[in-house]
Motif scaffolding. Structure first.
Motif, PDB file in Angstrom:
ATOM      1  N   THR A 285       0.818  -1.213   0.000  1.00  0.00           N
ATOM      2  CA  THR A 285       0.000   0.000   0.000  1.00  0.00           C
ATOM      3  C   THR A 285       0.848   1.258   0.000  1.00  0.00           C
ATOM      4  O   THR A 285       0.502   2.267  -0.629  1.00  0.00           O
ATOM      5  N   VAL A 286       1.970   1.230   0.709  1.00  0.00           N
ATOM      6  CA  VAL A 286       2.867   2.383   0.767  1.00  0.00           C
ATOM      7  C   VAL A 286       3.298   2.800  -0.637  1.00  0.00           C
ATOM      8  O   VAL A 286       3.303   3.987  -0.986  1.00  0.00           O
ATOM      9  N   TYR A 287       3.632   1.814  -1.452  1.00  0.00           N
ATOM     10  CA  TYR A 287       4.091   2.107  -2.809  1.00  0.00           C
ATOM     11  C   TYR A 287       2.928   2.387  -3.753  1.00  0.00           C
ATOM     12  O   TYR A 287       3.019   3.247  -4.634  1.00  0.00           O
ATOM     13  N   MET A 288       1.826   1.660  -3.572  1.00  0.00           N
ATOM     14  CA  MET A 288       0.669   1.870  -4.431  1.00  0.00           C
ATOM     15  C   MET A 288       0.135   3.292  -4.295  1.00  0.00           C
ATOM     16  O   MET A 288      -0.220   3.941  -5.293  1.00  0.00           O
ATOM     17  N   MET A 289       0.104   3.803  -3.065  1.00  0.00           N
ATOM     18  CA  MET A 289      -0.394   5.158  -2.847  1.00  0.00           C
ATOM     19  C   MET A 289       0.544   6.194  -3.451  1.00  0.00           C
ATOM     20  O   MET A 289       0.097   7.198  -4.023  1.00  0.00           O
ATOM     21  N   ALA A 290       1.854   5.947  -3.344  1.00  0.00           N
ATOM     22  CA  ALA A 290       2.816   6.895  -3.929  1.00  0.00           C
ATOM     23  C   ALA A 290       2.723   6.900  -5.452  1.00  0.00           C
ATOM     24  O   ALA A 290       2.741   7.964  -6.091  1.00  0.00           O
ATOM     25  N   LEU A 291       2.596   5.717  -6.051  1.00  0.00           N
ATOM     26  CA  LEU A 291       2.534   5.627  -7.507  1.00  0.00           C
ATOM     27  C   LEU A 291       1.202   6.129  -8.050  1.00  0.00           C
ATOM     28  O   LEU A 291       1.083   6.404  -9.249  1.00  0.00           O
ATOM     29  N   ALA A 292       0.197   6.252  -7.180  1.00  0.00           N
ATOM     30  CA  ALA A 292      -1.089   6.795  -7.610  1.00  0.00           C
ATOM     31  C   ALA A 292      -1.033   8.310  -7.784  1.00  0.00           C
ATOM     32  O   ALA A 292      -1.949   8.898  -8.381  1.00  0.00           O
ATOM     33  N   GLY A 311       4.015  -8.043   3.880  1.00  0.00           N
ATOM     34  CA  GLY A 311       2.788  -7.855   4.647  1.00  0.00           C
ATOM     35  C   GLY A 311       1.546  -8.311   3.909  1.00  0.00           C
ATOM     36  O   GLY A 311       0.557  -8.708   4.521  1.00  0.00           O
ATOM     37  N   SER A 312       1.590  -8.236   2.585  1.00  0.00           N
ATOM     38  CA  SER A 312       0.493  -8.690   1.739  1.00  0.00           C
ATOM     39  C   SER A 312       1.032  -8.773   0.310  1.00  0.00           C
ATOM     40  O   SER A 312       2.111  -8.229   0.017  1.00  0.00           O
ATOM     41  N   PRO A 313       0.324  -9.449  -0.603  1.00  0.00           N
ATOM     42  CA  PRO A 313       0.842  -9.591  -1.970  1.00  0.00           C
ATOM     43  C   PRO A 313       1.012  -8.240  -2.672  1.00  0.00           C
ATOM     44  O   PRO A 313       0.164  -7.360  -2.549  1.00  0.00           O
ATOM     45  N   MET A 314       2.117  -8.103  -3.389  1.00  0.00           N
ATOM     46  CA  MET A 314       2.360  -6.904  -4.184  1.00  0.00           C
ATOM     47  C   MET A 314       1.807  -7.147  -5.592  1.00  0.00           C
ATOM     48  O   MET A 314       2.236  -8.088  -6.278  1.00  0.00           O
ATOM     49  N   PRO A 315       0.855  -6.331  -6.039  1.00  0.00           N
ATOM     50  CA  PRO A 315       0.319  -6.506  -7.394  1.00  0.00           C
ATOM     51  C   PRO A 315       1.430  -6.447  -8.447  1.00  0.00           C
ATOM     52  O   PRO A 315       2.355  -5.641  -8.348  1.00  0.00           O
ATOM     53  N   THR A 321       5.735  -1.277 -12.611  1.00  0.00           N
ATOM     54  CA  THR A 321       5.819   0.186 -12.648  1.00  0.00           C
ATOM     55  C   THR A 321       7.055   0.677 -11.905  1.00  0.00           C
ATOM     56  O   THR A 321       7.764   1.591 -12.375  1.00  0.00           O
ATOM     57  N   LEU A 322       7.335   0.091 -10.753  1.00  0.00           N
ATOM     58  CA  LEU A 322       8.523   0.483  -9.984  1.00  0.00           C
ATOM     59  C   LEU A 322       9.801   0.208 -10.773  1.00  0.00           C
ATOM     60  O   LEU A 322      10.719   1.045 -10.803  1.00  0.00           O
ATOM     61  N   LYS A 323       9.884  -0.956 -11.412  1.00  0.00           N
ATOM     62  CA  LYS A 323      11.092  -1.293 -12.173  1.00  0.00           C
ATOM     63  C   LYS A 323      11.257  -0.395 -13.394  1.00  0.00           C
ATOM     64  O   LYS A 323      12.375  -0.041 -13.777  1.00  0.00           O
ATOM     65  N   LYS A 324      10.138  -0.021 -14.007  1.00  0.00           N
ATOM     66  CA  LYS A 324      10.225   0.863 -15.168  1.00  0.00           C
ATOM     67  C   LYS A 324      10.695   2.249 -14.752  1.00  0.00           C
ATOM     68  O   LYS A 324      11.513   2.879 -15.432  1.00  0.00           O
ATOM     69  N   TRP A 325      10.184   2.729 -13.610  1.00  0.00           N
ATOM     70  CA  TRP A 325      10.576   4.055 -13.105  1.00  0.00           C
ATOM     71  C   TRP A 325      11.989   4.025 -12.527  1.00  0.00           C
ATOM     72  O   TRP A 325      12.769   4.961 -12.739  1.00  0.00           O
ATOM     73  N   LEU A 326      12.330   2.942 -11.842  1.00  0.00           N
ATOM     74  CA  LEU A 326      13.607   2.864 -11.120  1.00  0.00           C
ATOM     75  C   LEU A 326      14.344   1.585 -11.513  1.00  0.00           C
ATOM     76  O   LEU A 326      14.435   0.628 -10.736  1.00  0.00           O
ATOM     77  N   PRO A 327      14.890   1.530 -12.721  1.00  0.00           N
ATOM     78  CA  PRO A 327      15.522   0.286 -13.190  1.00  0.00           C
ATOM     79  C   PRO A 327      16.726  -0.144 -12.353  1.00  0.00           C
ATOM     80  O   PRO A 327      17.092  -1.321 -12.348  1.00  0.00           O
TER      81      PRO A 327
END
Length: 533
Positions: A285-292, A311-315, A321-327
């Protein structure tokens, strides 16, 4: 079986602990205090904490820790084994209290700042805390129960404190004439953290210095962390991830911690850029909210080299998206519990994308098995059962709760209550909590499977699957869905999407749309709040 590098494995040897053979690190510190002493010796002038308003060096931090330990010992007669309640936001004061308790040989009772008075009352009574450290904003909760709890002194941060309390600065600022020392051994308890159970009273997980040291070394070795790293602590320090995986690990390293009093997505985006953060940890959720955030790519995260999630599955789309932004970033899935002092498994960096559906393999000094929850027999590779774990990071038990200890800790193995599967290579997939698995007329439905399908829908930001009572099948599937900003959908539209992708019995009978999912401080969805129809 996939294994960790030989460089890590050669640091381990077998050692019996309470009659149980465990893999332990040969060259290890004995206590958390020892880790601070060593870092202060090596890096006295280096910043250990960075906030928006101040910085503090290792030399200053060690001095303030000792000041507090001295005052508690000499003025308030706290001694080894006494309990100290810590109800504080992410702050230098939190870290000082935690390490002062360790130096005294006392036990820090780590309290969730989101709890209400009655919940705090039970934990303070159960632990027998003699003093409590808190912020002004939580004082109302403590004041309302002060006559019912065993605390003898109440310390509050800030310049002006309420009547009947003492300013934390009295402990913090008066210079101690000597270094406080106590006969602390590695198997002595250091913290009590109460588990956030959904039924019954919370259980106080008792952690030892031994547990913490092995967790620290697992993170340092497996994530290849360095003393030049800088972590942003955006999750609460009262969670095991904040306290062990970040604070204690980075102090051991002699590295730096950027502190956020509470999570804010834009603050996180800004702080990583401004403070040149290299490491961060959080729930998906921490990353999902930032990427939103529409402009997230305008923030410069080139300093970042390691992102840890759990803590829970990462979509899948969030990982991509994270890898594309931060290779340049290595993405690491981590699975653990309060009872395992954080990591039980970690995903090795070379598998960050090819095995992203898994939580990785057992940490170097850990052992994992998948067993039939009814018979206790090992399941064959690929079959789902209960995950049980063993290792020096597993706590000895629960505070003053022998029944719960005997139920969860059996023959040296901790029974996690999580349903999982493990393949021939040792990679583990978490399916569900045993109590969250849905039994629809004999058909077993794992919420993660249905949630993963929901997360693939471009309009869906978050989703949770729960079981609800059903007069015919016993249980029925319910989906609770949060749409992305600017999007909406109907029940019929979602059903049309799900029916071709799921077996008929897995398709939700009930669908509810909401603005946000209820979560605990660690970022996990509180599913029992969703089981209404």
């Amino acid at each position: 079986m996939v294994k960790w590098s030989d460089d890590i494995l050669k640091e381990l040897h077998k050692e019996e602990v309470s009659g149980i053979p465990l893999k332990v690190y040969s060259n290890r510190p004995q206590t958390l205090t020892e880790t601070l002493e060593e870092s202060a010796r090596r890096f006295p002038d280096k910043e250990v904490f960075i906030t928006d308003t101040t910085t503090i060096t290792y030399r200053e931090f060690q001095k303030r820790v000792n000041n507090v330990a001295y005052q508690l010992q000499h003025r308030f007669n706290l001694k080894k084994g006494d309990r100290i309640g810590i109800l504080l936001v992410n702050s230098v004061e939190f870290a000082i209290c935690a390490y002062a308790a360790a130096q005294l040989g006392a036990i820090g009772v780590i309290l969730n700042t989101k709890l209400k008075a009655k919940e705090l009352q039970y934990m303070l009574e159960n632990s027998g805390a003699r003093v409590i450290m808190t912020n002004p904003q939580w004082w109302g909760h403590i004041e309302s129960i002060r006559d019912a709890i065993p605390c003898e002194a109440f310390f509050v941060t800030g310049e002006t404190v309420p009547e009947g309390t003492l300013p934390f600065s009295e402990l913090d600022s008066q210079e101690a004439p000597i270094m406080v020392s106590a006969e602390v051994k590695e198997h002595d308890p250091i913290f009590i953290m109460y588990t956030s159970g959904t039924t019954g009273l919370p259980k106080g997980a008792v952690m030892t210095h031994f547990n913490f040291v092995h967790t620290i070394l697992n993170y340092v070795n497996c994530l290849e962390l360095k003393d030049t790293d800088r972590t942003l602590i955006a999750i609460p320090l009262f969670t095991i991830s904040g306290l062990a995986a970040q604070l204690a690990t980075f102090i051991y390293l002699g590295a730096s911690c950027v502190l956020m009093p509470q999570y804010d997505k834009r603050e996180m985006l800004r702080l990583v850029e401004e403070k040149q953060v290299t490491h961060i940890m959080g729930s998906p959720t921490v990353y999902m909210m930032a990427l939103a955030e529409a402009d997230y790519q305008s923030f410069d995260w080139r300093s970042m080299r390691r992102i840890v999630y759990g803590g829970s599955p990462m979509p899948t789309d969030v990982i991509e998206t994270l890898k594309k932004w931060l290779p340049q970033v290595v993405l690491t899935n981590a699975y653990g519990l309060t009872e395992t002092t954080s990591p039980t498994t970690l995903l090795p960096m070379e598998y960050q994308l090819s095995r992203k559906e898994t939580v990785g393999i057992a940490v170097p000094n850990g052992e994992c098995r998948i067993v039939d929850p009814d018979t206790g027999k090992d399941c064959p590779p690929g079959e789902t059962g209960e995950l049980v774990v063993r290792g020096p990071f597993v706590i000895p038990g629960y505070w003053r709760n022998e029944d719960a200890t005997q139920k969860s800790f059996r023959n040296g193995w901790f029974h996690t209550g999580d349903m999982a599967s493990m393949d021939e290579e040792g990679f583990i997939v978490i399916q569900d909590r045993i109590k969250d698995m849905i039994n629809r007329g004999g058909d077993k439905i794992f919420s993660a499977e249905v949630e993963n399908v929901l997360y693939q829908h471009p309009k869906i930001l978050e989703a949770a699957i729960v079981g609800v009572p059903d007069p015919v099948y016993g249980e029925a599937v319910k989906a609770v869905v949060v749409c992305r900003k600017g999007h909406s959908m109907t029940v019929e539209e979602l059903l049309d999407y799900l029916k071709p992708r799921l077996a008929k019995y897995k398709v939700p009978k009930y669908i509810e749309f909401t603005d946000q999912l209820p979560r605990n401080p660690g970022g996990k969805v509180v599913k029992h709040l969703l089981r209404t129809i």
